[in-house]
Motif scaffolding. Sequence first.
Motif, PDB file in Angstrom:
ATOM      1  N   ILE A  15       0.917  -1.164  -0.034  1.00 16.82           N
ATOM      2  CA  ILE A  15      -0.236   0.043   0.077  1.00 16.82           C
ATOM      3  C   ILE A  15       0.783   1.037  -0.177  1.00 16.82           C
ATOM      4  CG2 ILE A  15      -1.644   1.402   1.397  1.00 16.82           C
ATOM      5  CD1 ILE A  15      -2.879  -1.478   2.468  1.00 16.82           C
ATOM      6  N   LYS A  16       0.697   2.128  -0.902  1.00 18.04           N
ATOM      7  CA  LYS A  16       1.583   3.451  -0.888  1.00 18.04           C
ATOM      8  C   LYS A  16       0.876   4.267   0.097  1.00 18.04           C
ATOM      9  CE  LYS A  16       1.645   3.354  -5.827  1.00 18.04           C
ATOM     10  NZ  LYS A  16       1.307   3.908  -7.204  1.00 18.04           N
ATOM     11  N   VAL A  17       2.061   4.968   0.728  1.00 17.85           N
ATOM     12  CA  VAL A  17       1.866   5.913   1.646  1.00 17.85           C
ATOM     13  C   VAL A  17       0.885   6.871   1.520  1.00 17.85           C
ATOM     14  CG1 VAL A  17       3.562   7.422   1.424  1.00 17.85           C
ATOM     15  CG2 VAL A  17       3.207   6.986   3.769  1.00 17.85           C
ATOM     16  N   GLU A  18       0.605   7.336   0.365  1.00 17.75           N
ATOM     17  CA  GLU A  18      -0.408   8.352   0.009  1.00 17.75           C
ATOM     18  C   GLU A  18      -2.101   7.596  -0.256  1.00 17.75           C
ATOM     19  OE1 GLU A  18       1.667   7.337  -3.821  1.00 17.75           O
ATOM     20  OE2 GLU A  18       2.286   7.485  -1.654  1.00 17.75           O
ATOM     21  N   GLN A  19      -1.972   6.219   0.045  1.00 19.76           N
ATOM     22  CA  GLN A  19      -3.246   5.684   0.149  1.00 19.76           C
ATOM     23  C   GLN A  19      -3.758   4.903   1.125  1.00 19.76           C
ATOM     24  OE1 GLN A  19      -2.324   3.195  -3.691  1.00 19.76           O
ATOM     25  NE2 GLN A  19      -3.587   4.647  -4.827  1.00 19.76           N
ATOM     26  N   PRO A  20      -3.801   5.540   2.341  1.00 25.25           N
ATOM     27  CA  PRO A  20      -4.260   4.848   3.461  1.00 25.25           C
ATOM     28  C   PRO A  20      -5.441   4.432   3.702  1.00 25.25           C
ATOM     29  CG  PRO A  20      -4.175   7.311   3.812  1.00 25.25           C
ATOM     30  CD  PRO A  20      -3.535   7.184   2.419  1.00 25.25           C
ATOM     31  N   GLU A  21      -6.387   4.947   2.717  1.00 21.28           N
ATOM     32  CA  GLU A  21      -7.816   4.494   2.557  1.00 21.28           C
ATOM     33  C   GLU A  21      -7.889   3.038   2.112  1.00 21.28           C
ATOM     34  OE1 GLU A  21      -7.565   8.965   1.176  1.00 21.28           O
ATOM     35  OE2 GLU A  21      -6.457   6.955   0.752  1.00 21.28           O
ATOM     36  N   LYS A  22      -6.803   2.443   1.691  1.00 21.87           N
ATOM     37  CA  LYS A  22      -6.657   0.952   1.393  1.00 21.87           C
ATOM     38  C   LYS A  22      -6.644   0.096   2.514  1.00 21.87           C
ATOM     39  CE  LYS A  22      -5.274   1.395  -3.492  1.00 21.87           C
ATOM     40  NZ  LYS A  22      -6.482   0.801  -4.104  1.00 21.87           N
ATOM     41  N   LEU A  23      -6.272   0.691   3.457  1.00 25.77           N
ATOM     42  CA  LEU A  23      -6.184  -0.016   4.758  1.00 25.77           C
ATOM     43  C   LEU A  23      -7.026   0.272   6.073  1.00 25.77           C
ATOM     44  CD1 LEU A  23      -4.486  -2.260   6.441  1.00 25.77           C
ATOM     45  CD2 LEU A  23      -3.115  -0.189   7.146  1.00 25.77           C
ATOM     46  N   PHE A  24      -7.283   1.576   6.029  1.00 30.08           N
ATOM     47  CA  PHE A  24      -8.003   2.177   7.094  1.00 30.08           C
ATOM     48  C   PHE A  24      -9.382   2.407   6.654  1.00 30.08           C
ATOM     49  CE2 PHE A  24      -3.499   3.225   8.714  1.00 30.08           C
ATOM     50  CZ  PHE A  24      -3.688   2.336   9.876  1.00 30.08           C
ATOM     51  N   THR A  25     -10.481   2.744   7.648  1.00 26.58           N
ATOM     52  CA  THR A  25     -11.827   3.317   7.257  1.00 26.58           C
ATOM     53  C   THR A  25     -11.859   4.484   8.094  1.00 26.58           C
ATOM     54  OG1 THR A  25     -12.818   1.975   8.916  1.00 26.58           O
ATOM     55  CG2 THR A  25     -12.680   1.293   6.822  1.00 26.58           C
ATOM     56  N   VAL A  26     -12.364   5.341   7.927  1.00 29.91           N
ATOM     57  CA  VAL A  26     -12.538   6.678   8.454  1.00 29.91           C
ATOM     58  C   VAL A  26     -13.166   6.439   9.815  1.00 29.91           C
ATOM     59  CG1 VAL A  26     -14.510   7.777   7.435  1.00 29.91           C
ATOM     60  CG2 VAL A  26     -12.861   9.257   8.376  1.00 29.91           C
ATOM     61  N   ASP A  27     -14.426   5.766   9.944  1.00 34.46           N
ATOM     62  CA  ASP A  27     -15.016   5.683  11.027  1.00 34.46           C
ATOM     63  C   ASP A  27     -14.494   4.671  12.102  1.00 34.46           C
ATOM     64  OD1 ASP A  27     -17.120   7.224   9.689  1.00 34.46           O
ATOM     65  OD2 ASP A  27     -17.948   5.287   8.966  1.00 34.46           O
ATOM     66  N   ASN A  28     -13.508   3.891  11.674  1.00 33.49           N
ATOM     67  CA  ASN A  28     -12.948   3.215  12.814  1.00 33.49           C
ATOM     68  C   ASN A  28     -11.252   3.350  12.766  1.00 33.49           C
ATOM     69  OD1 ASN A  28     -15.334   1.667  13.811  1.00 33.49           O
ATOM     70  ND2 ASN A  28     -15.330   0.969  11.362  1.00 33.49           N
ATOM     71  N   LEU A  29     -10.766   4.398  12.446  1.00 29.44           N
ATOM     72  CA  LEU A  29      -9.470   4.812  12.366  1.00 29.44           C
ATOM     73  C   LEU A  29      -8.515   4.079  13.394  1.00 29.44           C
ATOM     74  CD1 LEU A  29      -6.938   5.705  10.437  1.00 29.44           C
ATOM     75  CD2 LEU A  29      -7.491   8.059  11.115  1.00 29.44           C
ATOM     76  N   LYS A  30      -9.083   4.850  14.448  1.00 29.72           N
ATOM     77  CA  LYS A  30      -7.896   4.652  15.618  1.00 29.72           C
ATOM     78  C   LYS A  30      -8.154   3.155  16.270  1.00 29.72           C
ATOM     79  CE  LYS A  30      -8.063   9.571  17.339  1.00 29.72           C
ATOM     80  NZ  LYS A  30      -8.224  10.513  18.546  1.00 29.72           N
ATOM     81  N   THR A  31      -9.190   2.475  16.450  1.00 32.75           N
ATOM     82  CA  THR A  31      -9.318   1.340  16.662  1.00 32.75           C
ATOM     83  C   THR A  31      -8.597   0.184  15.609  1.00 32.75           C
ATOM     84  OG1 THR A  31     -11.584   1.504  17.523  1.00 32.75           O
ATOM     85  CG2 THR A  31     -11.012  -0.661  16.947  1.00 32.75           C
ATOM     86  N   GLU A  32      -8.806   0.547  14.429  1.00 35.43           N
ATOM     87  CA  GLU A  32      -7.969  -0.279  13.652  1.00 35.43           C
ATOM     88  C   GLU A  32      -6.488  -0.072  13.830  1.00 35.43           C
ATOM     89  OE1 GLU A  32     -11.342  -0.120   9.921  1.00 35.43           O
ATOM     90  OE2 GLU A  32      -9.822   1.455  10.036  1.00 35.43           O
ATOM     91  N   LEU A  60       1.260   5.277   7.387  1.00 39.00           N
ATOM     92  CA  LEU A  60      -0.208   5.334   6.948  1.00 39.00           C
ATOM     93  C   LEU A  60      -1.058   5.977   7.932  1.00 39.00           C
ATOM     94  CD1 LEU A  60      -0.116   1.786   5.419  1.00 39.00           C
ATOM     95  CD2 LEU A  60      -0.378   3.778   4.011  1.00 39.00           C
ATOM     96  N   PHE A  61      -0.850   5.723   8.961  1.00 41.74           N
ATOM     97  CA  PHE A  61      -1.983   6.265  10.261  1.00 41.74           C
ATOM     98  C   PHE A  61      -1.472   7.971  10.099  1.00 41.74           C
ATOM     99  CE2 PHE A  61      -2.744   7.859  14.511  1.00 41.74           C
ATOM    100  CZ  PHE A  61      -3.933   7.265  14.541  1.00 41.74           C
ATOM    101  N   LYS A  62      -0.326   8.419   9.931  1.00 41.21           N
ATOM    102  CA  LYS A  62      -0.245   9.753  10.061  1.00 41.21           C
ATOM    103  C   LYS A  62      -0.977  10.296   8.884  1.00 41.21           C
ATOM    104  CE  LYS A  62       3.969   9.687  12.440  1.00 41.21           C
ATOM    105  NZ  LYS A  62       5.668   9.787  12.619  1.00 41.21           N
ATOM    106  N   VAL A  63      -0.791   9.732   7.544  1.00 42.40           N
ATOM    107  CA  VAL A  63      -1.380  10.330   6.336  1.00 42.40           C
ATOM    108  C   VAL A  63      -2.818  10.227   6.532  1.00 42.40           C
ATOM    109  CG1 VAL A  63      -1.622  10.098   4.054  1.00 42.40           C
ATOM    110  CG2 VAL A  63       0.771   9.919   5.013  1.00 42.40           C
ATOM    111  N   ALA A  64      -3.632   9.169   7.248  1.00 43.83           N
ATOM    112  CA  ALA A  64      -4.963   9.167   7.381  1.00 43.83           C
ATOM    113  C   ALA A  64      -5.432  10.008   8.231  1.00 43.83           C
ATOM    114  CB  ALA A  64      -5.189   7.785   7.923  1.00 43.83           C
ATOM    115  N   GLU A  65      -4.670  10.246   9.119  1.00 42.90           N
ATOM    116  CA  GLU A  65      -5.076  11.602  10.178  1.00 42.90           C
ATOM    117  C   GLU A  65      -5.007  13.105   9.316  1.00 42.90           C
ATOM    118  OE1 GLU A  65      -4.513  10.515  14.872  1.00 42.90           O
ATOM    119  OE2 GLU A  65      -2.522  11.177  13.560  1.00 42.90           O
ATOM    120  N   ASP A  66      -4.040  13.046   8.905  1.00 42.79           N
ATOM    121  CA  ASP A  66      -3.972  14.366   8.148  1.00 42.79           C
ATOM    122  C   ASP A  66      -5.222  14.539   7.161  1.00 42.79           C
ATOM    123  OD1 ASP A  66      -2.314  16.805   7.520  1.00 42.79           O
ATOM    124  OD2 ASP A  66      -2.304  16.078   5.276  1.00 42.79           O
TER     125      ASP A  66
END
Length: 346
Positions: A15-32, A60-66
Motif C-alpha cells: 500500500i502506497k503511503v499516500e493511499q491509507p484508505e486502502k487499509l483504514f476506514t475513517v469511522d474506525n481509524l483509531k481502533t484499526e 499510513l496512520f499519520k497520512v490518514a489523520e491528515d
Amino acid sequence: MKDVTEFTAAEILAIKVEQPEKLFTVDNLKTEKRTLATKWHPDRCKLDEADKVFAHIQNLFKVAEDRIEKNSWNGPATLQYTTKDGSTFKLKYRRVMELEVGKMYIGMKHLAYVITPDYEDLFRNGIKMINSIKYPKPKFEEQFKRQMPVIVKASETDIGFVVVMEKTEELVLLKDLLDYLPENKLDPRHVAWIMSTLCNIACFLDMNGIAHGAISPSTFWVSPKHHSGVLLGGWWYARPAGEKLLALPSESINILPKEVFVDKVGKTVYDRKLIKALGLECLGDKSHSGSTLLKDSSIPSTVLSWLRGATVPSAVDEYSKWGKARDDGFGPRKFVELIVDINQIY
C-alpha cells in the motif's frame, strides 16, 4: 473492504503511503490502528517483516489523520446532508472523486453527486435532461432503461445540490477499472463489448434528440460480470440536440473538433467522437489518436481503423460500421470473462 487483521505483511507493504484508505476506514481509524499495532509490533510478532510493517502502518496512520483533518479522505465513510426542509440524509460511500462541478460519492448501491452552488444551472439542466428521456415503446424501455440513470433524490442542501442515483453493486467506474488494471488498459475483446454498449446508447440518445457531450471513462460505468454498462455521469453538460451548450468538461474539450467552439451547439455526432476516443483510451492510448497502437498485433486492424476513423452523421450507420469492424476483426462472438474483485477497487 476486508478486516484489517486479514491483511498480510506483503499486502500492507504494497500500500502506497499516500493511499491509507486502502487499509483504514475513517469511522474506525483509531481502533484499526491499535489492532494493527498490536498484531505487528516487533515485540509480539516474530516475522522478519514485522519492523517494516509496523513502521509502514505508523506512516499510513499519520497520512490518514491528515486526510481526515483536511476533509480529503478518499475511502469508506458516510456522507451526511440536510435539505432545505430540514430533512437529514446519510449515505455510506466507498470512495469520493473530485469533479469539475463538485464531487461524486461512490456507494455500493447508490451514487451521489454533490454539485457546488456556483453550478446550479448545470445541476438543474442535468435533472431536466435526465427527466426528458423517453421510451416510445415497451421494448425500448426494457432494453435501454438499465443503461440510463435513475434519480432517487435531487435536493438543494447545506453542502450543495445533491443528486442520488441508483447503482448496482457490480458496477465500477470505467476510469477506476482502468486505473486498477495492469498497464491501465483492457484486452481488446473487452473493449469490443464496451464499444457495442456505447454505440447502442448513442443510437438511443440520438433517437431522443439528446447530445450528452461528456461520455468518457469518468462518466461511464461498466459491469465486468455482465459485460454491460450505464451512462450515469456527465448529464450536467447534456443538451437537446441543436441547442446551445452551457458548458463542456475538459475531457471533452481536449477531444472534440474545433467547430464545437465556433457554433457552441450540442450535436449527437460529438458523442460518437467521444465514444471512439474512450475506446482508444481503454486500449492504452491516452492521446486518443491511436497512433501508438498501430504496432499492437492484439488489436484487429478493422477495429483500430474504425476507432481512428471519422464519425458519420447517422448513429445507426455508425453502429453498423462498428458491427462490421468488430465481426471482421474478432469473428464469431464469444463471452470472455473479465474477472475483477470490486472490493479491491472500492
